[in-house]
Scaffold this motif. Structure first.
Motif, PDB file in Angstrom:
ATOM      1  N   ARG A 717       0.938  -1.180  -0.121  1.00  0.00           N
ATOM      2  CA  ARG A 717       0.094   0.029   0.152  1.00  0.00           C
ATOM      3  C   ARG A 717       0.840   1.329  -0.206  1.00  0.00           C
ATOM      4  NH1 ARG A 717      -3.318   3.379   3.296  1.00  0.00           N
ATOM      5  NH2 ARG A 717      -1.786   3.358   4.827  1.00  0.00           N
ATOM      6  N   ILE A 721       1.093   4.406  -2.780  1.00  0.00           N
ATOM      7  CA  ILE A 721       0.869   5.591  -2.221  1.00  0.00           C
ATOM      8  C   ILE A 721       2.319   6.584  -2.902  1.00  0.00           C
ATOM      9  CG2 ILE A 721       0.848   7.349  -0.454  1.00  0.00           C
ATOM     10  CD1 ILE A 721      -0.382   5.166   1.401  1.00  0.00           C
ATOM     11  N   VAL A 725       2.027   9.993  -5.425  1.00  0.00           N
ATOM     12  CA  VAL A 725       2.511  11.060  -5.094  1.00  0.00           C
ATOM     13  C   VAL A 725       3.604  11.555  -5.855  1.00  0.00           C
ATOM     14  CG1 VAL A 725       1.379  11.227  -2.956  1.00  0.00           C
ATOM     15  CG2 VAL A 725       3.933  10.676  -3.134  1.00  0.00           C
ATOM     16  N   GLY A 726       3.991  10.621  -6.785  1.00  0.00           N
ATOM     17  CA  GLY A 726       5.000  11.043  -7.980  1.00  0.00           C
ATOM     18  C   GLY A 726       6.488  10.261  -7.790  1.00  0.00           C
ATOM     19  N   PRO A 804       0.055   0.610  -8.830  1.00  0.00           N
ATOM     20  CA  PRO A 804      -0.846   1.752  -8.085  1.00  0.00           C
ATOM     21  C   PRO A 804      -2.188   1.514  -7.738  1.00  0.00           C
ATOM     22  CG  PRO A 804      -0.021   3.092  -9.920  1.00  0.00           C
ATOM     23  CD  PRO A 804       0.542   1.456  -9.964  1.00  0.00           C
ATOM     24  N   MET A 805      -2.919   1.322  -8.706  1.00  0.00           N
ATOM     25  CA  MET A 805      -4.336   1.137  -8.470  1.00  0.00           C
ATOM     26  C   MET A 805      -4.769  -0.059  -7.453  1.00  0.00           C
ATOM     27  SD  MET A 805      -6.602   2.205 -11.519  1.00  0.00           S
ATOM     28  CE  MET A 805      -6.548   0.684 -12.089  1.00  0.00           C
TER      29      MET A 805
ATOM     30  N   ASN B  49      -8.678   7.700 -11.714  1.00  0.00           N
ATOM     31  CA  ASN B  49      -7.232   7.373 -11.591  1.00  0.00           C
ATOM     32  C   ASN B  49      -6.804   7.232 -13.106  1.00  0.00           C
ATOM     33  OD1 ASN B  49      -7.109   6.229  -9.007  1.00  0.00           O
ATOM     34  ND2 ASN B  49      -7.895   4.077  -9.458  1.00  0.00           N
ATOM     35  N   LEU B  54      -2.662   6.914 -12.849  1.00  0.00           N
ATOM     36  CA  LEU B  54      -2.440   5.742 -12.274  1.00  0.00           C
ATOM     37  C   LEU B  54      -2.813   4.483 -12.963  1.00  0.00           C
ATOM     38  CD1 LEU B  54      -3.007   6.775  -8.612  1.00  0.00           C
ATOM     39  CD2 LEU B  54      -0.963   6.784  -9.947  1.00  0.00           C
ATOM     40  N   ASN B  81       2.182  12.761 -14.514  1.00  0.00           N
ATOM     41  CA  ASN B  81       1.501  12.776 -13.137  1.00  0.00           C
ATOM     42  C   ASN B  81       2.279  13.560 -12.154  1.00  0.00           C
ATOM     43  OD1 ASN B  81       2.043  11.354 -10.354  1.00  0.00           O
ATOM     44  ND2 ASN B  81       0.236  10.464 -10.726  1.00  0.00           N
ATOM     45  N   LYS B  82       3.434  13.354 -12.117  1.00  0.00           N
ATOM     46  CA  LYS B  82       4.570  14.042 -11.223  1.00  0.00           C
ATOM     47  C   LYS B  82       4.414  15.556 -11.422  1.00  0.00           C
ATOM     48  CE  LYS B  82       9.316  13.251 -11.032  1.00  0.00           C
ATOM     49  NZ  LYS B  82      10.275  12.002 -10.869  1.00  0.00           N
ATOM     50  N   PHE B  87      -3.016  13.780  -5.552  1.00  0.00           N
ATOM     51  CA  PHE B  87      -4.233  13.105  -5.260  1.00  0.00           C
ATOM     52  C   PHE B  87      -4.587  13.204  -3.789  1.00  0.00           C
ATOM     53  CE2 PHE B  87      -3.912  10.218  -9.019  1.00  0.00           C
ATOM     54  CZ  PHE B  87      -5.083   9.809  -9.100  1.00  0.00           C
ATOM     55  N   PHE B  89      -7.123  11.014  -1.038  1.00  0.00           N
ATOM     56  CA  PHE B  89      -7.900   9.803  -1.115  1.00  0.00           C
ATOM     57  C   PHE B  89      -8.815   9.750  -0.019  1.00  0.00           C
ATOM     58  CE2 PHE B  89      -3.448   9.067  -2.422  1.00  0.00           C
ATOM     59  CZ  PHE B  89      -3.422   8.413  -3.478  1.00  0.00           C
ATOM     60  N   ASN B  93      -4.456   7.455   3.234  1.00  0.00           N
ATOM     61  CA  ASN B  93      -3.235   6.960   2.518  1.00  0.00           C
ATOM     62  C   ASN B  93      -2.091   7.787   2.887  1.00  0.00           C
ATOM     63  OD1 ASN B  93      -4.346   4.705   1.444  1.00  0.00           O
ATOM     64  ND2 ASN B  93      -4.556   5.408  -0.508  1.00  0.00           N
ATOM     65  N   LEU B  94      -2.081   8.079   4.018  1.00  0.00           N
ATOM     66  CA  LEU B  94      -0.752   8.853   4.829  1.00  0.00           C
ATOM     67  C   LEU B  94       0.186   7.318   5.086  1.00  0.00           C
ATOM     68  CD1 LEU B  94      -2.255  11.480   7.032  1.00  0.00           C
ATOM     69  CD2 LEU B  94      -1.420  11.494   4.644  1.00  0.00           C
ATOM     70  N   PRO B 107       6.575  13.656  -1.369  1.00  0.00           N
ATOM     71  CA  PRO B 107       6.332  14.332  -3.012  1.00  0.00           C
ATOM     72  C   PRO B 107       7.575  14.998  -3.480  1.00  0.00           C
ATOM     73  CG  PRO B 107       4.333  14.385  -1.648  1.00  0.00           C
ATOM     74  CD  PRO B 107       5.491  14.154  -0.605  1.00  0.00           C
TER      75      PRO B 107
END
Ligand SMILES: Nc1ncnc2c1ncn2[C@@H]1O[C@H](COP(=O)(O)OP(=O)(O)O)[C@@H](O)[C@H]1O
Ligand SMILES: [Mg+2]
Lengths: 811, 221
Positions: A717, A721, A725-726, A804-805, B49, B54, B81-82, B87, B89, B93-94, B107
Motif C-alpha cells: 500500500r 501511495i 504522489v510521484g 498503484p491502483m 485514476n 495511475l 503525473n509528477k 491526489f 484519497f 493513505n498517509l 512528494p
C-alpha cells in the motif's frame, strides 16, 4: 512436570502441522550443530579420550624445552632415560619409546613398516596385557644381552598371520635381522603416539637395526599437581647428562646433538588423545582453532536463520497468542511454549548431526591433508553425547528465546483487532538477525581471503630456483627387489627413460627430500677446518644432506665455484662436499672454500643459496655431501619440465609405472603442490573458512531475500501511495535496494571489527601479509554487498512493478 | 486543459469483457471545479485514476494540455503525473511510519528539489494548513479530519495544476468535511483545477459543474 509434558506434546503437534518449516529449521540446525559436533569429535580423539592403558591420567611426557618453557627439538636418548630412572624421586616408573621405520622383508623385496623401539617394562608399565604370549623380559632390554624379539600388533597379526594362535615363535626379517615374535598386543592398543606401529621391539635392538631414533620419555606421576615441581627436579638431571655427553664425546652426541636452546624439561600430560606431545600438535591445534572459529560462526548463523523463521511464525500466530492472553495465559507460559518448540527443533537437528557425525568428522579431517597419522575416525562416546546434549539446550534456548519474547510482547486488544501496527518496532529483531548472519559470513569470508592472500604471498617467495617447472617422484628400489649393488644400472635406466618423456628437460636422482623437513637431523658442525667458534661452549649446527649428481643442474641452482658431483664420485665413494654461500660465509669468511675440509670431506664446489627444506626460511649453512649408493635405494627422482611441470606429471607417472608398478612411493607431484602441502594449515583453513563462508553467505542472502520480499509485500500500500504522489519505478527500486544495502552496511560495520579481531587472534597462522590487510577486507565487503544487492534485486523488481491502483484498492 | 474523447475502459473477466467506462467525452477547462457523482461501482474511481495516470489500460483519446496521453509510454505518463497532478484519497493513505512532516516531504523527495528548498516548502505548507503543531506526530495520532488535512496538504505541496479527490470527505464528520470543502474552494480560487468524487449533494454544491456516471456511462442532468 505435567505442564512440561503438555508443552512437549503441543510443541510436537505444532511442528508436525507445518512440516516444511520444521524440516528447514531442523536441517539448518543439523548443518550448524553437525559441523561443531564433528569438530568436537576430532578434538575428542586428538586430546580428550583416555588411552586404553592403566590409569592414563598419571602419565606425563618429559619434553625438552627452552628457558621460556617452550618445547624445542632435542633427542632425549637412552642416557637421559637411564639417569631419570636411576633418580627415582619423581616418577614411580618411566619408559621410553621411539618410532622407527624398519624394512620388513616381503616376498617381492622389502617394505617400510611402522614399529617402535621400547624400553623393557613398556607393557607392564602401561598395564597392557598381551592378547597372546608375553611382553618383554628384563634381560631383553639389557644393552649387552640383546635378543631379537618382537611383540606384534593385533592388526599386524591379523593381516600377516591370519590371526592364527601359532604365531608365537615365528620370525620376521627386519633390516636383515631375524626377529622372533613373542607376543601379540591386545586389540585396539596402538601405542602412545598417533601412529599405528605394527610391532614393538626392545630398545636394545637399536644398534642391530641401525635406525635413527628419537626417544619419547613417559613417566608415571602419582600426584598430577606435582608436575611443575617434578619438572624442576628433572631439569638438573637432564643438564648433567647433557654435560657428560658433550664432555665424553659420546658417538650419539655428534650424531644428533641437542639444540643450544635445550636447557630444561617440562612435563606434559599424555594420557589422553592420540596427539600426545607429537610435533604435529601445534599444527593440529592451530587447525582445530581455525576450524572451531569457523564452525561456531556457522552455528551462530544457522541459529540466526532459524530464529528468523521462528519469529516469522510466531508473528503469524499473534492472533492465537492474543487469544491465549485474553484467556488468561501468562507471558512466561507462552514463552516457555515457544522455547520448548525451539528445543525440540534443536534436538531434531542434533539427532541428525549425530547420525552423520563420524562421516562429517572424517570429511573435516580431509581438509587436514598434512595429518601424519592414519585416517582418524571420530567415534561417539559419553563426552560426545554430553556435548550434543549441551548443544541441544544452548542452541534450542538460544535461538527461540528472543523470538518468543518479542512475539508475546503485545497488547491483546490491538492484536485481536488486526495484525498490523507498531511495524517499526517489530522489525528490529528481524533485521538484527539478518545483520548477524551477514556479519558472520563476512567474518568467515574475511578469514578465507586472508588465508588465500597469505598463501599466494608465501608461494611467490623466491626460492633461488624455478619451482613451477619441477616435479618429484620418490622411488623405492628396495621394495621392488634391488640391492645396493644392482640399483645403479637400474637408476641410470630410469633417468634415461624419464628424460625421453616428451616435455621433460632434465632428470636427476638425489636422496634429498625437497621441502620435506630434512632438518629433523641437524648435525653439530664440528671439524670445520680453520674455524674457531666464538666461545668455548657454543654449539653450531649445519645441515648435511646427501645429494646426487646433477641435482643442482636440474633445480637450476648455479654452481658458483668448483664443480658438481659426478656419477664417478658416487661409484668410488669419494669423501667430498659442496657447500653453499652461507656455509662459506659463516665458517670461512673472506677465504676460498675450495680445498678446505669439513672433518674428512674435501670441499669441491660452492653453490648459490637456495631454499630446499622450507620455502619460507632463509637458506641455512649447508654442506651437501655426495650421496652413497645405499641412500640411492630410496631416492627422489627430480624432473625439470620444459614448461609447467603439471604438464608432464601424468606421462612421467605412466612411464615409471611401465618400468615397475610399485616403483613410486606415493605419487608423482609437482614441487608447487609439495610446497602447498607445507602450507597445510593455511590451506585447510582456507578451504574450511571458504566453504563455510560461502555457505553462510548463501544462507544470509536467502534471509535477506526473505526479509526484503516480506517488506515489499507488507508495504504494498505504501508503495502504491508513493507512486501516486510521484515516485518513479527507479525511486522504488532504489528504496528497496537501499534498505537491503543498509542492512549490509550495518553488518559490515559490525563484522569488520570482529573479522579484524579474529585475524589478530589467529595472526600466527597467517604469514606474509598483515592481519589488517586492507585488500582482503575491502574485497570481501564488496563481495558481500554484491551478494546482498543480488538478493534484493527480485523484491526490488517486484516493488517497481506494483500497480498503484491495485495497491491502493488493497486494504 | 483536459479533453477525453470516446474513452473506454474494460476488465477482462471470465464471463467476458466487463465495461467499467463507456464512451466518455469530457472537456475540463483550467480553473474548473468539477464533481463526479454516481452510485457505487459506476466507475468514478476508475475515471479519476485514468485522469491521474495511475491507470493505463484504456482506449480512446486523452489530451492533457497539449500532451496526447494515449500515445505516451507508462514512464512518460508518470512524468506527467509528477508534473501536474495531486491526489487526495478517501482513506487518507498517509504513510503510517512517517511523521506529518516526513509525509509532506515525500512528494518533494521525488522531484529533484534541493534539501533546503524542500524544508522551507514543507514549513510553508504546514503553516498554510495550520498544522505546524502536529508536524512531529504520526498519522495514527491524528483525528480523521486532521489526517485528511495532511492528505490535502501533501497533494498540493508540489503545486499541481490538477487536484483529484476521491471521496475526500467519505470518512469524515460533517464539520470536518465542510472544512475540507472550504479548503478546496480556497485552493480552486487560487487557481487549482479540482475534480472530486462525492456522494454528498451539499458538498457537490461547492463545485460549478456536476458529472453523473451510471454503469460506466455519463448521464445527462
Ligand atoms: N481490478 C478490477 N478487476 C475487475 N473489475 C474491477 C477492477 N477494479 C474495479 N473493477 C470494477 O469496476 C467497476 C467500477 O469501479 P470503481 O471505479 O471503483 O467504482 P466507484 O464508482 O464506486 O468508484 C466496479 O464494478 C468494479 O467492480
Ligand atoms: Mg470509488
Amino acid at each position: 512436570m505435567g505442564t512440561l509434558w503438555q508443552d512437549v506434546r503441543y510443541g510436537l503437534r505444532m511442528l508436525g502441522r507445518s512440516p516444511g518449516f520444521t524440516a528447514v529449521a531442523v536441517l539448518t540446525l543439523a548443518l550448524g550443530i553437525g559441523a561443531n559436533l564433528a569438530l568436537f569429535g576430532i578434538l575428542n580423539e586428538m586430546v580428550l579420550r583416555p588411552k586404553p592403558v592403566a590409569r592414563p591420567q598419571e602419565l606425563w611426557a618429559v619434553v625438552p624445552a627452552n628457558a621460556a618453557r617452550q618445547p624445542v627439538y632435542a633427542n632425549l636418548c637412552r642416557p637421559y632415560y637411564e639417569a631419570i630412572r636411576r633418580d627415582g624421586r619423581v616418577f614411580q616408573g618411566i619408559i621410553g619409546y621411539a618410532g622407527i621405520m624398519p624394512k620388513l622383508r616381503t616376498e617381492e623385496g622389502a617394505e617400510r613398516i611402522e614399529a617402535e623401539l621400547v624400553s623393557g617394562e613398556y607393557f607392564s608399565f602401561l598395564g597392557v596385557v598381551p592378547a597372546l604370549g608375553r611382553g618383554f623380559l628384563p634381560e631383553e632390554d639389557g644393552q649387552a644381552g640383546a635378543r631379537a624379539v618382537a611383540v606384534i600388533s593385533h592388526a599386524f597379526w591379523c593381516s600377516q598371520f591370519g590371526g592364527t594362535p601359532d604365531v608365537l615363535g615365528k620370525t620376521v626379517t627386519l633390516n636383515n635381522t631375524l626377529v622372533e615374535i613373542v607376543g601379540v598386543a591386545p586389540k585396539g592398543f596402538t601405542g602412545l603416539g598417533y601412529g599405528r606401529p605394527s610391532l614393538w621391539l626392545p630398545a636394545s635392538m637399536e644398534p642391530m637395526l641401525g635406525e635413527l631414533t628419537v626417544y619419547q620419555l613417559i613417566g608415571r606421576l602419582a600426584e598430577p599437581r606435582l608436575a611443575p615441581t617434578a619438572a624442576d627436579m628433572l631439569t638438573p638431571i637432564a643438564a648433567e647428562v647433557t654435560q657428560e655427553l658433550s664432555t665424553f664425546k659420546d658417538p650419539r652426541w655428534s650424531k644428533y646433538g641437542v639444540g643450544p636452546s635445550f636447557c630444561r624439561v617440562r612435563l606434559d600430560p599424555i594420557g589422553r588423545g592420540v596427539l600426545g606431545t607429537s610435533r604435529a600438535r601445534p599444527k593440529v591445534l592451530g587447525f582445530l582453532q581455525f576450524a572451531g572459529v569457523a564452525t561456531v560462526l556457522l552455528l551462530l548463523i544457522a541459529c540466526a536463520n532459524v530464529a528468523s523463521l521462528f519469529l516469522a511464525r510466531a508473528l503469524q500466530r499473534r492472533k492465537e497468542t492474543a487469544t491465549r492472553i485474553a484467556l488468561g495465559a501468562t507471558r512466561a507460559a507462552l514463552v516457555r511454549q515457544v522455547v520448548c518448540e525451539g528445543i525440540l527443533v534443536a534436538a531434531g537437528g542434533t539427532a541428525g548431526a549425530l547420525l552423520v557425525f563420524s562421516w562429517v568428522g572424517q570429511g573435516l579431517m580431509k581438509f587436514a591433508s598434512w595429518w601424519p597419522g592414519p585416517p582418524l575416525r571420530p567415534a561417539a562416546d559419553l563426552r560426545v553425547l554430553l556435548f550434543a546434549a549441551a548443544a541441544v539446550l544452548a542452541v534450542g534456548v538460544g535461538f527461540s528465546l528472543l523470538p518468543a519474547l518479542q512475539a508475546t510482547a503485545l497488547a491483546p486488544a490491538a492484536a485481536l483487532k488486526d495484525g498490523a501496527g507498531a511495524g517499526r518496532r517489530r522489525s528490529w529483531l528481524r533485521h538484527g538477525l539478518i545483520v548477524a548472519q551477514v556479519a558472520g559470513s563476512l567474518v568467515l569470508l574475511c578469514g578465507a581471503t586472508l588465508c588465500l592472500r597469505s598463501m599466494s604471498k608465501q608461494l611467490s617467495v623466491d626460492l633461488g630456483y624455478r619451482s613451477d617447472r619441477l616435479a618429484v617422484a620418490s622411488l623405492d628400489l628396495e621394495r621392488v627387489g634391488f640391492t645396493t649393488d644392482t640399483a645403479m644400472p637400474q637408476l641410470e635406466e630410469i633417468v634415461r627413460r624419464v628424460a625421453l618423456v616428451p616435455g621433460v628437460e632434465r632428470v636427476a636422482v638425489s636422496p634429498v627430500d625437497l621441502m620435506g623437513g630434512m632438518k629433523t637431523h641437524l648435525y653439530v658442525a664440528d671439524g670445520v677446518e680453520d674455524h674457531n667458534p666464538s666461545h668455548e661452549n657454543s654449539v653450531e649446527f649445519g645441515f648435511y644432506p646427501r645429494v646426487g649428481p646433477g641435482m643442482f643442474g636440474v633445480l637450476g641452482i648455479p654452481i658458483l665455484r668448483g664443480r658438481d658431483f659426478s656419477q664417478e664420485d658416487v661409484e668410488s665413494g669419494r669423501q667430498i662436499v659442496i657447500v653453499n654461500e652461507s656455509f662459506a660465509r659463516k665458517f670461512w669468511p673472506g677465504r676460498d672454500p675450495l680445498g678446505m675440509h669439513i672433518r674428512q670431506w674435501e670441499v669441491v664446489g660452492v653453490v648459490q643459496d637456495a631454499c630446499l627444506d622450507r620455502f619460507d626460511e632463509r637458506a641455512d649453512a649447508t654442506a651437501f655431501r655426495v650421496t652413497d649408493k645405499k641412500s640411492l635405494l630410496q631416492p627422489n627422482l627430480l624432473i625439470r619440465a620444459q614448461g609447467d611441470a603439471r604438464g608432464v606429471v601424468a606421462s612421467v607417472r605412466a612411464e615409471l609405472a611401465r618400468i615397475h608398478p610399485k616403483l613410486v612411493v606415493g605419487d608423482v607431484r609437482t614441487l608447487r603442490d609439495i610446497i602447498k602441502n607445507t602450507l597445510a594449515v593455511e590451506h585447510a583453513a582456507l578451504r574450511i573458512l571458504g566453504a563455510l563462508g560461502v555457505l553462510a553467505l548463501v544462507l544470509a542472502s536467502v534471509g535477506v531475500y526473505g526479509v526484503m520480499a516480506y517488506m515489499v509485500s507488507s508495504r504494498t500500500r505504501e508503495i502504491g501511495i508513493r507512486l501516486a504522489v510521484g515516485a518513479t519505478r527507479g525511486d522504488l527500486l532504489r528504496l528497496v535496494l537501499s534498505a537491503g544495502l543498509r542492512l549490509g552496511l550495518i553488518a559490515a560495520a559490525l563484522g569488520l571489527p570482529l573479522a579484524l579481531g579474529g585475524a589478530v587472534v589467529l595472526r600466527h597462522q597467517i604469514a606474509g601479509i598483515s592481519p589488517f590487510d586492507p585488500v582482503s577486507f575491502l574485497a570481501v565487503v564488496a563481495c558481500v554487498l554484491a551478494a546482498l544487492t543480488a538478493a534484493c534485486w527480485l523484491p526490488a523488481r517486484r516493488a517497481a512493478k506494483i500497480d498503484p491502483m491495485a495497491a491502493l484498492r488493497h486494504e | 486543459m483536459i479533453q477525453l474523447k470516446d474513452l473506454e475502459k474494460c476488465y477482462e473477466t471470465r464471463a467476458g469483457k466487463n465495461y467499467v467506462l463507456r464512451q466518455i467525452n469530457l472537456d475540463i477547462e483550467e480553473g474548473e471545479f468539477i464533481t463526479i457523482m454516481g452510485p457505487s461501482g459506476a466507475g468514478k474511481t476508475t475515471l479519476l485514476n485514468i485522469l491521474g495516470m495511475l491507470d493505463g489500460g484504456w482506449e480512446g483519446e486523452y489530451y492533457l494540455f497539449d500532451h496526447a496521453v494515449h500515445d505516451l509510454k507508462p514512464k512518460e505518463r508518470m512524468a506527467l503525473n509528477k508534473q501536474y497532478i495531486g491526489f487526495v484519497f478517501q482513506n487518507f493513505n498517509l504513510l503510517d511510519t512517517l511523521t506529518v512532516y516526513e509525509n509532506l516531504d515525500v512528494p518533494l523527495s521525488y522531484r529533484n528539489i534541493k534539501g533546503s528548498e524542500r524544508a522551507s516548502t514543507v514549513c510553508d505548507t504546514l503553516d498554510r494548513f495550520g498544522i505546524v503543531g502536529k508536524k512531529d506526530l504520526f498519522p495514527g495520532q491524528l483525528s480523521g479530519g486532521q489526517q485528511q488535512l495532511v492528505g490535502v496538504a501533501r497533494a498540493v505541496i508540489a503545486n499541481p495544476k490538477l487536484l483529484l479527490a476521491d471521496e475526500p470527505t467519505g470518512n469524515l464528520h460533517s464539520t470536518q468535511g465542510e472544512a475540507i470543502m472550504d479548503l478546496f474552494k480556497k485552493l480552486n480560487r487560487e487557481g487549482t483545477t479540482i475534480v472530486q468524487v462525492t456522494h454528498n449533494d451539499k458538498y457537490a454544491a461547492y463545485s460549478k459543474r456536476i458529472i453523473r456516471l451510471k454503469d460506466g456511462w455519463m448521464v445527462k442532468e
